[in-house]
Design a protein around this motif. Structure first.
Motif, PDB file in Angstrom:
ATOM      1  N   MET A  93     -26.627 -37.336   2.028  1.00  0.00           N
ATOM      2  CA  MET A  93     -27.112 -36.633   0.853  1.00  0.00           C
ATOM      3  C   MET A  93     -28.525 -37.137   0.608  1.00  0.00           C
ATOM      4  O   MET A  93     -28.767 -38.328   0.621  1.00  0.00           O
ATOM      5  CB  MET A  93     -26.203 -36.940  -0.329  1.00  0.00           C
ATOM      6  CG  MET A  93     -26.578 -36.212  -1.585  1.00  0.00           C
ATOM      7  SD  MET A  93     -25.537 -36.617  -3.005  1.00  0.00           S
ATOM      8  CE  MET A  93     -23.940 -36.181  -2.434  1.00  0.00           C
ATOM      9  N   SER A 120     -32.037 -37.982  -1.443  1.00  0.00           N
ATOM     10  CA  SER A 120     -32.204 -38.765  -2.671  1.00  0.00           C
ATOM     11  C   SER A 120     -32.219 -37.885  -3.915  1.00  0.00           C
ATOM     12  O   SER A 120     -31.760 -38.304  -4.972  1.00  0.00           O
ATOM     13  CB  SER A 120     -33.470 -39.614  -2.596  1.00  0.00           C
ATOM     14  OG  SER A 120     -34.614 -38.786  -2.509  1.00  0.00           O
ATOM     15  N   MET A 135     -19.141 -32.104  -6.506  1.00  0.00           N
ATOM     16  CA  MET A 135     -20.486 -31.939  -7.048  1.00  0.00           C
ATOM     17  C   MET A 135     -20.464 -31.367  -8.466  1.00  0.00           C
ATOM     18  O   MET A 135     -21.526 -31.126  -9.043  1.00  0.00           O
ATOM     19  CB  MET A 135     -21.316 -31.056  -6.114  1.00  0.00           C
ATOM     20  CG  MET A 135     -21.575 -31.753  -4.781  1.00  0.00           C
ATOM     21  SD  MET A 135     -22.305 -30.704  -3.522  1.00  0.00           S
ATOM     22  CE  MET A 135     -23.896 -30.373  -4.247  1.00  0.00           C
ATOM     23  N   MET A 145     -26.676 -36.526  -9.104  1.00  0.00           N
ATOM     24  CA  MET A 145     -25.322 -37.026  -9.360  1.00  0.00           C
ATOM     25  C   MET A 145     -25.375 -38.176 -10.374  1.00  0.00           C
ATOM     26  O   MET A 145     -24.556 -38.236 -11.284  1.00  0.00           O
ATOM     27  CB  MET A 145     -24.669 -37.512  -8.067  1.00  0.00           C
ATOM     28  CG  MET A 145     -24.367 -36.423  -7.064  1.00  0.00           C
ATOM     29  SD  MET A 145     -22.939 -35.414  -7.464  1.00  0.00           S
ATOM     30  CE  MET A 145     -21.618 -36.563  -7.243  1.00  0.00           C
ATOM     31  N   LYS A 146     -26.350 -39.069 -10.218  1.00  0.00           N
ATOM     32  CA  LYS A 146     -26.469 -40.210 -11.129  1.00  0.00           C
ATOM     33  C   LYS A 146     -26.834 -39.775 -12.544  1.00  0.00           C
ATOM     34  O   LYS A 146     -26.530 -40.489 -13.505  1.00  0.00           O
ATOM     35  CB  LYS A 146     -27.526 -41.192 -10.601  1.00  0.00           C
ATOM     36  CG  LYS A 146     -27.076 -41.969  -9.393  1.00  0.00           C
ATOM     37  CD  LYS A 146     -28.183 -42.884  -8.898  1.00  0.00           C
ATOM     38  CE  LYS A 146     -27.780 -43.615  -7.645  1.00  0.00           C
ATOM     39  NZ  LYS A 146     -28.872 -44.411  -7.094  1.00  0.00           N
ATOM     40  N   MET A 180     -28.623 -37.270  -4.862  1.00  0.00           N
ATOM     41  CA  MET A 180     -28.034 -38.500  -5.402  1.00  0.00           C
ATOM     42  C   MET A 180     -28.552 -38.760  -6.806  1.00  0.00           C
ATOM     43  O   MET A 180     -27.778 -39.128  -7.688  1.00  0.00           O
ATOM     44  CB  MET A 180     -28.323 -39.684  -4.480  1.00  0.00           C
ATOM     45  CG  MET A 180     -27.519 -40.896  -4.810  1.00  0.00           C
ATOM     46  SD  MET A 180     -25.757 -40.569  -4.669  1.00  0.00           S
ATOM     47  CE  MET A 180     -25.119 -42.129  -5.165  1.00  0.00           C
ATOM     48  N   MET A 222     -19.587 -43.791  -7.041  1.00  0.00           N
ATOM     49  CA  MET A 222     -20.672 -42.913  -6.602  1.00  0.00           C
ATOM     50  C   MET A 222     -20.970 -43.031  -5.105  1.00  0.00           C
ATOM     51  O   MET A 222     -21.206 -42.027  -4.444  1.00  0.00           O
ATOM     52  CB  MET A 222     -21.948 -43.205  -7.399  1.00  0.00           C
ATOM     53  CG  MET A 222     -21.860 -42.825  -8.867  1.00  0.00           C
ATOM     54  SD  MET A 222     -21.522 -41.075  -9.113  1.00  0.00           S
ATOM     55  CE  MET A 222     -23.091 -40.386  -8.642  1.00  0.00           C
ATOM     56  N   ALA A 223     -20.954 -44.233  -4.561  1.00  0.00           N
ATOM     57  CA  ALA A 223     -21.232 -44.406  -3.133  1.00  0.00           C
ATOM     58  C   ALA A 223     -20.146 -43.751  -2.288  1.00  0.00           C
ATOM     59  O   ALA A 223     -20.438 -43.105  -1.274  1.00  0.00           O
ATOM     60  CB  ALA A 223     -21.351 -45.890  -2.797  1.00  0.00           C
ATOM     61  N   GLN A 272     -20.583 -39.998  -2.513  1.00  0.00           N
ATOM     62  CA  GLN A 272     -21.684 -39.569  -1.657  1.00  0.00           C
ATOM     63  C   GLN A 272     -21.222 -39.483  -0.205  1.00  0.00           C
ATOM     64  O   GLN A 272     -21.484 -38.498   0.475  1.00  0.00           O
ATOM     65  CB  GLN A 272     -22.865 -40.529  -1.779  1.00  0.00           C
ATOM     66  CG  GLN A 272     -24.024 -40.165  -0.875  1.00  0.00           C
ATOM     67  CD  GLN A 272     -25.181 -41.149  -0.972  1.00  0.00           C
ATOM     68  OE1 GLN A 272     -25.202 -42.020  -1.836  1.00  0.00           O
ATOM     69  NE2 GLN A 272     -26.144 -41.009  -0.093  1.00  0.00           N
ATOM     70  N   GLU A 273     -20.546 -40.515   0.270  1.00  0.00           N
ATOM     71  CA  GLU A 273     -20.065 -40.520   1.652  1.00  0.00           C
ATOM     72  C   GLU A 273     -19.081 -39.372   1.886  1.00  0.00           C
ATOM     73  O   GLU A 273     -19.132 -38.693   2.913  1.00  0.00           O
ATOM     74  CB  GLU A 273     -19.398 -41.859   1.973  1.00  0.00           C
ATOM     75  CG  GLU A 273     -18.888 -41.945   3.390  1.00  0.00           C
ATOM     76  CD  GLU A 273     -18.196 -43.257   3.703  1.00  0.00           C
ATOM     77  OE1 GLU A 273     -17.691 -43.381   4.828  1.00  0.00           O
ATOM     78  OE2 GLU A 273     -18.133 -44.158   2.836  1.00  0.00           O
ATOM     79  N   GLU A 300     -20.992 -36.049   2.021  1.00  0.00           N
ATOM     80  CA  GLU A 300     -21.728 -35.940   3.284  1.00  0.00           C
ATOM     81  C   GLU A 300     -20.805 -35.647   4.458  1.00  0.00           C
ATOM     82  O   GLU A 300     -21.119 -34.815   5.312  1.00  0.00           O
ATOM     83  CB  GLU A 300     -22.518 -37.215   3.544  1.00  0.00           C
ATOM     84  CG  GLU A 300     -23.701 -37.388   2.625  1.00  0.00           C
ATOM     85  CD  GLU A 300     -24.392 -38.738   2.762  1.00  0.00           C
ATOM     86  OE1 GLU A 300     -23.911 -39.607   3.522  1.00  0.00           O
ATOM     87  OE2 GLU A 300     -25.417 -38.929   2.095  1.00  0.00           O
TER      88      GLU A 300
END
Length: 135
Positions: A1, A3, A73, A9-10, A6, A22-23, A26-27, A30
């Motif tokens: 993903m 920046s 998302m 999302m944050k 990300m 969150m990590a 993200q994984e 992706e």
């Protein structure tokens, strides 16, 4: 993903994230995207009539992975029971698609690559589910 995604999302309200890591999200996003792309290409690879099941499995995998990714998302609409059910569906479809593609992996490179993408997605979804269970 990238920046920008990300950062977006944050920027979502933390109370709507319902404990999602969150990590790991993200994984998972992706790997869902990669699996959807690999499955789409595998399904459309011109495998021939004897590969109809594989093509259908790949098409289903693409649909499930894309839906999972889009759900993740949209944190404002999280419902933990629905997210858990969708993750389970994504994991099971990923395992089924990988198994089907592995039957042809020795003769079709696109099947081997699709199976690999599905396996990575399954692992990422399992990790994300574990973080949900602890939340």
């Amino acid at each position: 993903m990238d920046s920008m995604m990300m950062d977006m999302m944050k920027s979502m309200p933390a109370d709507k994230m319902m404990g999602m890591n969150m990590a790991m999200m993200q994984e998972c996003i992706e790997t869902c995207s990669a699996a959807a792309m690999a499955a789409t290409m595998c399904a459309d690879s011109g495998m021939g009539a004897d590969m109809g099941k594989c093509s259908s499995m790949c098409s289903n995998m693409m649909d499930v992975a894309t839906t999972m990714m889009r759900m993740m998302m949209r944190p404002m609409g999280y419902d933990m029971a629905s997210m858990h059910a969708m993750m389970m569906a994504c994991i099971e479809m990923g395992k089924a698609c990988s198994a089907e593609c592995m039957m042809h992996a020795d003769m079709d490179e696109h099947c081997r690559m699709c199976a690999k993408a599905c396996d990575a997605m399954v692992m990422a979804c399992e990790k994300a589910m574990k973080s949900m269970a602890m939340a």
